[in-house]
Scaffold this motif. Sequence first.
Motif, PDB file in Angstrom:
ATOM      1  N   GLN A  18      20.362   6.496 -14.042  1.00  0.00           N
ATOM      2  CA  GLN A  18      19.741   5.946 -12.833  1.00  0.00           C
ATOM      3  C   GLN A  18      20.324   6.613 -11.583  1.00  0.00           C
ATOM      4  O   GLN A  18      19.596   6.963 -10.663  1.00  0.00           O
ATOM      5  N   VAL A  19      21.635   6.814 -11.561  1.00  0.00           N
ATOM      6  CA  VAL A  19      22.267   7.507 -10.430  1.00  0.00           C
ATOM      7  C   VAL A  19      21.728   8.936 -10.349  1.00  0.00           C
ATOM      8  O   VAL A  19      21.414   9.423  -9.256  1.00  0.00           O
ATOM      9  N   ARG A  21      18.784   9.963 -11.264  1.00  0.00           N
ATOM     10  CA  ARG A  21      17.422   9.868 -10.719  1.00  0.00           C
ATOM     11  C   ARG A  21      17.436   9.651  -9.212  1.00  0.00           C
ATOM     12  O   ARG A  21      16.662  10.253  -8.475  1.00  0.00           O
ATOM     13  N   GLU A  22      18.317   8.760  -8.765  1.00  0.00           N
ATOM     14  CA  GLU A  22      18.401   8.467  -7.333  1.00  0.00           C
ATOM     15  C   GLU A  22      18.813   9.704  -6.538  1.00  0.00           C
ATOM     16  O   GLU A  22      18.259   9.971  -5.459  1.00  0.00           O
ATOM     17  N   ASP A  25      15.736  11.875  -6.484  1.00  0.00           N
ATOM     18  CA  ASP A  25      14.716  11.305  -5.598  1.00  0.00           C
ATOM     19  C   ASP A  25      15.061  11.521  -4.129  1.00  0.00           C
ATOM     20  O   ASP A  25      14.170  11.652  -3.293  1.00  0.00           O
ATOM     21  N   ASN A  26      16.364  11.557  -3.825  1.00  0.00           N
ATOM     22  CA  ASN A  26      16.828  11.773  -2.449  1.00  0.00           C
ATOM     23  C   ASN A  26      17.077  13.252  -2.136  1.00  0.00           C
ATOM     24  O   ASN A  26      17.659  13.579  -1.101  1.00  0.00           O
ATOM     25  N   TYR A 144      27.235   9.232  -1.138  1.00  0.00           N
ATOM     26  CA  TYR A 144      26.295   8.389  -1.883  1.00  0.00           C
ATOM     27  C   TYR A 144      26.982   7.766  -3.103  1.00  0.00           C
ATOM     28  O   TYR A 144      26.907   6.557  -3.317  1.00  0.00           O
ATOM     29  N   CYS A 145      27.642   8.600  -3.906  1.00  0.00           N
ATOM     30  CA  CYS A 145      28.289   8.105  -5.126  1.00  0.00           C
ATOM     31  C   CYS A 145      29.425   7.139  -4.812  1.00  0.00           C
ATOM     32  O   CYS A 145      29.611   6.145  -5.518  1.00  0.00           O
ATOM     33  N   ARG A 148      27.559   3.957  -3.932  1.00  0.00           N
ATOM     34  CA  ARG A 148      26.609   3.465  -4.941  1.00  0.00           C
ATOM     35  C   ARG A 148      27.270   3.044  -6.248  1.00  0.00           C
ATOM     36  O   ARG A 148      26.945   2.035  -6.847  1.00  0.00           O
TER      37      ARG A 148
END
Length: 185
Positions: A18-19, A21-22, A25-26, A144-145, A148
């Motif tokens: 999921q991370v 993908r995010e 996506d960004n 981000y990481c 997140r």
Amino acid sequence: MYGVVAHFDQDTELYIKQVWRELSDNAVSRYAEEVQDRRPHITIAGYDSDVDIDKFISDFDCFYESKGQLSITMNSVGTFLNTGIVFLAPVPSQEFLTFHANHHHFFEKYRMNAESQYLPNNWIPHCTIANRLNDENLKEAMVYCNKRIERLHSSIVEVSVIKAIYENGKCIKSPSLHTKALHVV
């Protein structure tokens, strides 16, 4: 090149995917899409293509037949200098370090074919989250990481022999050649 990689329990694998993908996506990292057959993992060892892979897999089966699952905690985000890589790092518990060292002790006869960065006393255990990042995307991925991702209490539940297939100097596929489930302890 061949690798021996440790895979996580299903919840951890889905979380990391999921991370990935995010980040894609960004428009920060396309790590998840760059290599066919990629799964979240921690590399235990790497071997060059001169290894007799059939003999290696036979030895692999013998060694991992009685090995149990490992609990690990990943609670830090890091980068390797000048690489454009962002990773999650597990706490280097004695149990995990011993698991790694025992692999290399058992597979000592393959040492001349081993990738040095995965050998004991050189190894930095990690799960790659993003790679091939320029400076701007590296900063963005780290921020981000760091915000997140939460501390992950995970288990290593299986170990695989993979083959890294390269094209134009980049890995494009990493199919699993053989996988061994670890026993529930």
